[in-house]
Write a protein that holds these residues in place. Sequence first.
Motif, short mmCIF file in Angstrom:
data_model
loop_
_atom_site.label_atom_id
_atom_site.label_comp_id
_atom_site.label_asym_id
_atom_site.label_seq_id
_atom_site.Cartn_x
_atom_site.Cartn_y
_atom_site.Cartn_z
N TYR A 75 -44.36 18.92 19.97
CA TYR A 75 -44.79 20.45 19.52
C TYR A 75 -43.36 21.28 19.57
N TYR A 104 -49.61 25.77 12.76
CA TYR A 104 -49.09 24.50 13.06
C TYR A 104 -49.90 23.85 14.17
N PHE A 105 -49.92 24.63 15.21
CA PHE A 105 -50.91 24.19 16.46
C PHE A 105 -52.01 23.99 16.10
N ASP A 108 -52.84 20.77 14.09
CA ASP A 108 -52.64 19.73 14.90
C ASP A 108 -53.85 19.51 15.85
N SER A 114 -55.38 14.13 18.93
CA SER A 114 -54.76 15.57 19.69
C SER A 114 -55.85 16.23 20.47
N ALA A 142 -47.12 25.92 27.48
CA ALA A 142 -47.55 26.39 25.98
C ALA A 142 -47.38 28.13 26.00
#
Length: 207
Positions: A75, A104-105, A108, A114, A142
């Motif tokens: 990440y 993007y997070f 994924d 994931s 995070a």
Amino acid sequence: MTMPRKESHTTTKGHERAGAILCVARELLGTEGYGALSMRSVAQRVGVSLSTVQHYYPSREVLLEALLNQAFDGYQAGIDQRLAQRTGSDSDSGKAVFQSIIDYFLDDLRDQISSGLFFEIAALANRHPYASKMFDTMLTRARRTLRNLMRDIAPELAPGQCEIRGALIVSQMIGLMIFLSDTRPKHGELAALQQEATAAIMRTAFS
């Protein structure tokens, strides 16, 4: 607990073998759950002895920590790549990069492995002290990543605001896995969910 460093990791063969072990362990955890993640099952799938797996990862807890560290390193690399695309220091440019990081997070977290990994760690955290500690570490890292991005992009925000908003955004993204994960049933009326979720997260961050 930190993952021990072995001298053999410095060799090409050592790196490749350690990586192969992590790859198999990640797939097992993400698709079959924590119950399937035994040192012996990993060894069998990699095609090495149990003692070889234990050489790199002495316990299942150490292996689990390595998996989470690997996920966050990935990440962070993705975040760094997007930050490098920022074309100026103005707020609009920063917000565009922030939105690309959120996308993007979420992209994924749609992935079966994931999302499966996160679901397993979250479930374990309710009954497994070590998993609870790792889950808290994961969430803290995070939200602090997002906090730091918001403080850089919008310095007018108070530090406390960034802390709370970072936590809210992480909560939103984890909750979204229930609907976005590729393993979940699909509902046509929710086709625009990710787009709307990204917009809601941007409002949470900067409104």
